[in-house]
Design a protein around this motif. Sequence first.
Motif, PDB file in Angstrom:
ATOM      1  N   GLY A  61       0.788  -1.227   0.000  1.00  0.00           N
ATOM      2  CA  GLY A  61       0.000   0.000   0.000  1.00  0.00           C
ATOM      3  C   GLY A  61       0.815   1.269   0.000  1.00  0.00           C
ATOM      4  N   LEU A  62       2.142   1.148  -0.117  1.00  0.00           N
ATOM      5  CA  LEU A  62       3.027   2.321  -0.094  1.00  0.00           C
ATOM      6  C   LEU A  62       3.566   2.663  -1.476  1.00  0.00           C
ATOM      7  CD1 LEU A  62       5.043   1.513   3.177  1.00  0.00           C
ATOM      8  CD2 LEU A  62       3.076   3.038   2.920  1.00  0.00           C
ATOM      9  N   ASN A  63       2.901   2.140  -2.507  1.00  0.00           N
ATOM     10  CA  ASN A  63       3.274   2.404  -3.896  1.00  0.00           C
ATOM     11  C   ASN A  63       4.636   1.813  -4.259  1.00  0.00           C
ATOM     12  OD1 ASN A  63       2.555   3.416  -6.440  1.00  0.00           O
ATOM     13  ND2 ASN A  63       3.769   5.281  -6.137  1.00  0.00           N
ATOM     14  N   TYR A  64       5.001   0.719  -3.589  1.00  0.00           N
ATOM     15  CA  TYR A  64       6.198  -0.027  -3.961  1.00  0.00           C
ATOM     16  C   TYR A  64       5.784  -1.262  -4.753  1.00  0.00           C
ATOM     17  CZ  TYR A  64       8.768   2.599  -0.337  1.00  0.00           C
ATOM     18  OH  TYR A  64       9.349   3.586   0.426  1.00  0.00           O
ATOM     19  N   LEU A  65       6.695  -1.732  -5.606  1.00  0.00           N
ATOM     20  CA  LEU A  65       6.513  -3.036  -6.232  1.00  0.00           C
ATOM     21  C   LEU A  65       7.024  -4.100  -5.269  1.00  0.00           C
ATOM     22  CD1 LEU A  65       7.788  -2.273  -9.859  1.00  0.00           C
ATOM     23  CD2 LEU A  65       5.411  -2.585  -9.132  1.00  0.00           C
ATOM     24  N   LEU A  66       6.252  -5.136  -5.053  1.00  0.00           N
ATOM     25  CA  LEU A  66       6.629  -6.194  -4.117  1.00  0.00           C
ATOM     26  C   LEU A  66       7.024  -7.441  -4.901  1.00  0.00           C
ATOM     27  CD1 LEU A  66       3.816  -5.793  -1.406  1.00  0.00           C
ATOM     28  CD2 LEU A  66       6.005  -4.582  -1.619  1.00  0.00           C
ATOM     29  N   ALA A  67       8.238  -7.905  -4.662  1.00  0.00           N
ATOM     30  CA  ALA A  67       8.769  -9.051  -5.392  1.00  0.00           C
ATOM     31  C   ALA A  67       9.227 -10.118  -4.397  1.00  0.00           C
ATOM     32  CB  ALA A  67       9.936  -8.621  -6.278  1.00  0.00           C
ATOM     33  N   ALA A  68       8.755 -11.344  -4.610  1.00  0.00           N
ATOM     34  CA  ALA A  68       9.113 -12.432  -3.692  1.00  0.00           C
ATOM     35  C   ALA A  68       9.310 -13.724  -4.475  1.00  0.00           C
ATOM     36  CB  ALA A  68       8.031 -12.616  -2.627  1.00  0.00           C
ATOM     37  N   GLU A  69      10.441 -14.377  -4.217  1.00  0.00           N
ATOM     38  CA  GLU A  69      10.757 -15.659  -4.850  1.00  0.00           C
ATOM     39  C   GLU A  69      11.192 -16.650  -3.792  1.00  0.00           C
ATOM     40  OE1 GLU A  69      13.877 -18.509  -5.604  1.00  0.00           O
ATOM     41  OE2 GLU A  69      14.318 -16.487  -4.921  1.00  0.00           O
ATOM     42  N   ARG A  70      10.702 -17.873  -3.920  1.00  0.00           N
ATOM     43  CA  ARG A  70      11.172 -18.978  -3.099  1.00  0.00           C
ATOM     44  C   ARG A  70      11.268 -20.227  -3.967  1.00  0.00           C
ATOM     45  NH1 ARG A  70      12.558 -15.561  -0.327  1.00  0.00           N
ATOM     46  NH2 ARG A  70      12.414 -15.270   1.917  1.00  0.00           N
ATOM     47  N   ASN A  71      12.426 -20.893  -3.872  1.00  0.00           N
ATOM     48  CA  ASN A  71      12.661 -22.127  -4.625  1.00  0.00           C
ATOM     49  C   ASN A  71      12.471 -21.935  -6.127  1.00  0.00           C
ATOM     50  OD1 ASN A  71      13.204 -23.668  -2.237  1.00  0.00           O
ATOM     51  ND2 ASN A  71      11.001 -23.693  -1.861  1.00  0.00           N
ATOM     52  N   GLY A  72      12.798 -20.728  -6.606  1.00  0.00           N
ATOM     53  CA  GLY A  72      12.766 -20.461  -8.031  1.00  0.00           C
ATOM     54  C   GLY A  72      11.436 -19.967  -8.558  1.00  0.00           C
ATOM     55  N   GLU A  73      10.413 -19.912  -7.720  1.00  0.00           N
ATOM     56  CA  GLU A  73       9.083 -19.542  -8.188  1.00  0.00           C
ATOM     57  C   GLU A  73       8.590 -18.268  -7.509  1.00  0.00           C
ATOM     58  OE1 GLU A  73       6.591 -23.250  -9.355  1.00  0.00           O
ATOM     59  OE2 GLU A  73       7.422 -23.684  -7.376  1.00  0.00           O
ATOM     60  N   VAL A  74       7.729 -17.532  -8.228  1.00  0.00           N
ATOM     61  CA  VAL A  74       7.109 -16.330  -7.658  1.00  0.00           C
ATOM     62  C   VAL A  74       6.174 -16.754  -6.534  1.00  0.00           C
ATOM     63  CG1 VAL A  74       5.650 -14.326  -8.136  1.00  0.00           C
ATOM     64  CG2 VAL A  74       7.212 -15.188  -9.903  1.00  0.00           C
ATOM     65  N   VAL A  75       6.266 -16.060  -5.404  1.00  0.00           N
ATOM     66  CA  VAL A  75       5.356 -16.336  -4.295  1.00  0.00           C
ATOM     67  C   VAL A  75       3.985 -15.761  -4.650  1.00  0.00           C
ATOM     68  CG1 VAL A  75       4.893 -15.961  -1.837  1.00  0.00           C
ATOM     69  CG2 VAL A  75       7.253 -16.310  -2.634  1.00  0.00           C
ATOM     70  N   GLU A  76       2.973 -16.552  -4.438  1.00  0.00           N
ATOM     71  CA  GLU A  76       1.611 -16.150  -4.809  1.00  0.00           C
ATOM     72  C   GLU A  76       1.221 -14.836  -4.124  1.00  0.00           C
ATOM     73  OE1 GLU A  76      -2.940 -17.981  -4.747  1.00  0.00           O
ATOM     74  OE2 GLU A  76      -1.244 -19.238  -4.163  1.00  0.00           O
ATOM     75  N   GLY A  77       0.631 -13.951  -4.901  1.00  0.00           N
ATOM     76  CA  GLY A  77       0.152 -12.687  -4.350  1.00  0.00           C
ATOM     77  C   GLY A  77       1.114 -11.522  -4.500  1.00  0.00           C
ATOM     78  N   TYR A  78       2.310 -11.782  -5.100  1.00  0.00           N
ATOM     79  CA  TYR A  78       3.303 -10.720  -5.254  1.00  0.00           C
ATOM     80  C   TYR A  78       3.401 -10.287  -6.714  1.00  0.00           C
ATOM     81  CZ  TYR A  78       4.419 -11.382  -0.426  1.00  0.00           C
ATOM     82  OH  TYR A  78       4.326 -11.435   0.930  1.00  0.00           O
ATOM     83  N   ASP A  79       3.922  -9.078  -6.929  1.00  0.00           N
ATOM     84  CA  ASP A  79       3.952  -8.509  -8.275  1.00  0.00           C
ATOM     85  C   ASP A  79       4.815  -9.340  -9.225  1.00  0.00           C
ATOM     86  OD1 ASP A  79       2.303  -6.202  -7.749  1.00  0.00           O
ATOM     87  OD2 ASP A  79       3.980  -5.390  -6.603  1.00  0.00           O
ATOM     88  N   PHE A  80       5.956  -9.783  -8.738  1.00  0.00           N
ATOM     89  CA  PHE A  80       6.822 -10.655  -9.531  1.00  0.00           C
ATOM     90  C   PHE A  80       7.875 -11.275  -8.622  1.00  0.00           C
ATOM     91  CE2 PHE A  80       7.881  -6.161 -10.421  1.00  0.00           C
ATOM     92  CZ  PHE A  80       9.154  -6.062  -9.894  1.00  0.00           C
ATOM     93  N   GLY A  81       8.765 -12.075  -9.228  1.00  0.00           N
ATOM     94  CA  GLY A  81       9.809 -12.753  -8.449  1.00  0.00           C
ATOM     95  C   GLY A  81      11.169 -12.186  -8.768  1.00  0.00           C
ATOM     96  N   ASN A  82      12.097 -13.060  -9.207  1.00  0.00           N
ATOM     97  CA  ASN A  82      13.438 -12.560  -9.513  1.00  0.00           C
ATOM     98  C   ASN A  82      13.866 -12.896 -10.939  1.00  0.00           C
ATOM     99  OD1 ASN A  82      13.930 -15.263  -9.175  1.00  0.00           O
ATOM    100  ND2 ASN A  82      15.741 -15.010  -7.889  1.00  0.00           N
ATOM    101  N   SER A  83      12.903 -13.034 -11.838  1.00  0.00           N
ATOM    102  CA  SER A  83      13.246 -13.169 -13.252  1.00  0.00           C
ATOM    103  C   SER A  83      13.697 -11.816 -13.780  1.00  0.00           C
ATOM    104  CB  SER A  83      12.041 -13.642 -14.062  1.00  0.00           C
ATOM    105  OG  SER A  83      12.310 -13.494 -15.452  1.00  0.00           O
ATOM    106  N   PRO A  84      14.809 -11.768 -14.516  1.00  0.00           N
ATOM    107  CA  PRO A  84      15.241 -10.476 -15.056  1.00  0.00           C
ATOM    108  C   PRO A  84      14.211  -9.861 -15.994  1.00  0.00           C
ATOM    109  CG  PRO A  84      16.495 -12.294 -16.031  1.00  0.00           C
ATOM    110  CD  PRO A  84      15.737 -12.852 -14.880  1.00  0.00           C
ATOM    111  N   PHE A  85      13.371 -10.674 -16.607  1.00  0.00           N
ATOM    112  CA  PHE A  85      12.373 -10.147 -17.531  1.00  0.00           C
ATOM    113  C   PHE A  85      11.250  -9.393 -16.816  1.00  0.00           C
ATOM    114  CE2 PHE A  85      14.262 -13.759 -19.868  1.00  0.00           C
ATOM    115  CZ  PHE A  85      14.809 -13.036 -20.926  1.00  0.00           C
ATOM    116  N   SER A  86      11.233  -9.470 -15.501  1.00  0.00           N
ATOM    117  CA  SER A  86      10.299  -8.658 -14.721  1.00  0.00           C
ATOM    118  C   SER A  86      10.859  -7.276 -14.396  1.00  0.00           C
ATOM    119  CB  SER A  86       9.949  -9.373 -13.412  1.00  0.00           C
ATOM    120  OG  SER A  86       9.288 -10.597 -13.661  1.00  0.00           O
ATOM    121  N   TYR A  87      12.126  -7.055 -14.709  1.00  0.00           N
ATOM    122  CA  TYR A  87      12.805  -5.820 -14.306  1.00  0.00           C
ATOM    123  C   TYR A  87      13.080  -4.925 -15.513  1.00  0.00           C
ATOM    124  CZ  TYR A  87      13.217  -7.930  -9.727  1.00  0.00           C
ATOM    125  OH  TYR A  87      12.914  -8.492  -8.509  1.00  0.00           O
TER     126      TYR A  87
END
Length: 239
Positions: A61-87
Motif C-alpha cells: 500500500g506504499l506504492n512499492y513493487l513487491l517481489a518475492a521468490e522462493r525455490n525459483g518460483e514467484v510467491v503467490e500474491g506478489y507482483d513478480f519474483g526474480n526473473s530479469p524479464f520482470s525488471y
Amino acid sequence: MERKIEVCLTPALLDLYAIEESIVVVIDILRATSSMVYGIHNGAKAIIPVSQVEDCLNFKGLNYLLAAERNGEVVEGYDFGNSPFSYTTEKVQGKTIVLTTTNGTKALHMARSRAHQVVIGSFLNLDILCNWLISQDQDVLLLCAGWKDQFNLEDTLFAGAVVSRLRASFSHFDDSSVAAEDLYALAKSDVRTYLTKSSHSHRLAALNIEEDVLFCLQLNICEVIPILTGDKLVALPLA
C-alpha cells in the motif's frame, strides 16, 4: 597498499572472514543479483532487499513493487519474483522494489552488518564492476550466495571471472579465489554448457526458464553497480 581478494563460497562461511575493511560483492547469478543489476540499469529508483516473504507485506500500500521468490518460483500474491524479464524499463523505471529471494537477499543481509561496503555483481555488469574495484583502495570479498547455504557452480564461476580480471591489481589471494579462477578458466569458453552440470540449472530447467539462465549469463550489457546505502540498493555514482 597491498590488497587481498577472498572468495567466500557460501554464506555459511561468512563468519570466518574479517570484512570490516572489505568491499563485499554479493553474487547470486541465477537470478537475484542479475535481476538487481538489470532493474537498476533500467531506471529502478531503489531496491530494498528483505529477508522474509512476510517482510514485504510491511510495504504493502506504499506504492512499492513487491517481489518475492522462493525455490525459483514467484510467491503467490506478489507482483513478480526474480526473473530479469520482470525488471524491464516499462515495469520498474522510477519505482522502488521490495525484494526477497531464497539466497541473494539473505547473503546481502549477512554482509551489510559488518562490511565496509556492499555492492552487487553479475555477468551483466562484470567489467564496470571490476574496473571500479580496481580503482578502490580496499580489500575485496566475493560472497557467493550459493543455494540454501551450500556451494554452487554459477556463483563460483562469476567469482573466478572477477579474480581473473583483478589479479594484476591485487597481491593476496586465498585458495577459494584460486579454485574459482581455475573453474572459470575451464568454463569460460561456454559457461552455459558447463553449467548444465549444476544442480541449480536442473532446478531451473524444471521450471522451464532457460531464457532467464541465458539472459543472466550475458556479459556487460549493464553500465551500473548497485550499492547498498542504508537499507536500499541504489546506483553507485560513477564519475
